[in-house]
Design an enzyme around this catalytic site. Sequence first.
Site, mmCIF file in Angstrom:
data_model
loop_
_atom_site.group_PDB
_atom_site.id
_atom_site.type_symbol
_atom_site.label_atom_id
_atom_site.label_comp_id
_atom_site.label_asym_id
_atom_site.label_seq_id
_atom_site.Cartn_x
_atom_site.Cartn_y
_atom_site.Cartn_z
ATOM 1 N N GLY A 177 0.807 -1.220 0.000
ATOM 2 C CA GLY A 177 0.000 0.000 0.000
ATOM 3 C C GLY A 177 0.839 1.268 0.000
ATOM 4 C CB THR A 178 3.857 2.251 1.927
ATOM 5 O OG1 THR A 178 3.231 1.952 3.175
ATOM 6 C CG2 THR A 178 4.740 3.467 2.068
ATOM 7 C CD GLN A 184 -7.667 -0.354 6.809
ATOM 8 O OE1 GLN A 184 -8.512 -1.166 7.180
ATOM 9 N NE2 GLN A 184 -6.424 -0.403 7.227
ATOM 10 C CB SER A 228 -2.019 -3.191 0.995
ATOM 11 O OG SER A 228 -1.027 -3.888 1.686
ATOM 12 C CB ALA A 229 -1.629 -8.751 -0.668
ATOM 13 C CB CYS A 251 2.417 3.015 10.355
ATOM 14 S SG CYS A 251 1.727 1.927 9.159
#
Length: 366
Positions: A50-51, A158, A178-179, A303
Amino acid sequence: MAPYYNELYGNPSSMYKLAKESEKAKEGAREKVAKLLGAKLEEIVFTGGGTESDNFAIKGVAFANKKKGNHIITSKIEHHAVLNTCKYLEKHGFEVSYIGVSTKGFVDLNELEDTINDKTILITVMHANNEVGTIQPIQEISKIAREHNIYFHTDAVQTVGKLSVDVNELGVDLLSLSAHKFYGPKGVGALYIKEGTKIDSLLHGGHHEKNRRAGTENVPGIVGLGKASGIAMDEREEGERLKILRDRLEKGIVEKIQDVIINGHPEKRLPGTLNLCVKGIKGESMILQLDYHGIATSSTSACMAGLEKPSHVLLAMGIPPEVAYGSLRFSLGRGNTEEDINKVLEVLPPIVRRLRAISPYKKIKG
Ligand code: PLP
């Protein structure tokens, strides 16, 4: 994923037979991800999560469209993958407007529209918030973006795999996923880039991913992402089960513990997310005590955990800092059962009672 770590170790860019197996697996995964999002195959680029997808979308559009303008609009409650990317761009000649949110966490659409100027090249607003779960009116934002001919990126880390996410229905130009947020492996994700979008690459090197993301692909991770996408499509009713469990947990906590505030919108919220503030004590104290009982919770985002700061999301929603320090987040998932809810409802009230007995709350409440 396992065969692609072992006997099927071929590099998908190579010419030998083993390589073709890896290439086939990678492209099979792309089909599944594209299907999950209602996208075309060539609109999906695999990334390292995702980042990276957020960085790619935001920096990529910013640098490719610099001649047109240098203004970006985002919201105050984005994940730091977006916020810190925007901060970085501010150091490189871009101007960023950070739009406020309502007490339930919805982006102020009037403020957003008023902030647009002739230099605005990108709007980036998340689909659902990772802390409180509020789901943004993405279709309305994409309508505003389209009317002003501005690119629109949404961080859907999300929501993909949890809600139905169709890029055409949402009307977005770019979408991050994101997986590991939907039971896939960590360190792999994708960026949806609508055909025709003007975007620079983030990583430069070889010709992988049709020249858009250099670097030998993480084939086992990509296979895992594909599998997770397929499973998500087959298990769309899971959200309803989570919502029932989450609502039971919420009701039980509110009944058993005084002075609790539920954060986020009651309905327009991710089905498995429950974020609350317990007045008079710190979120971290509750997390440690719950962990002792085998219950894994969070306060701010994972995070930012460990930083002595209240959540930027809760502050933006107008929650006073002294209350925001008491935030606690439960994220329910496939593995959670009724028994888990019962356990939290049994364990949490005495924890709160004990912590409040040694906090200033006792002096205030007597
Ligand atoms: N965006 C949101 C909304 C997230 O919740 C997260 C992770 O928690 C990310 C981005 C970063 O994704 P990744 O951990 O795959 O880099």
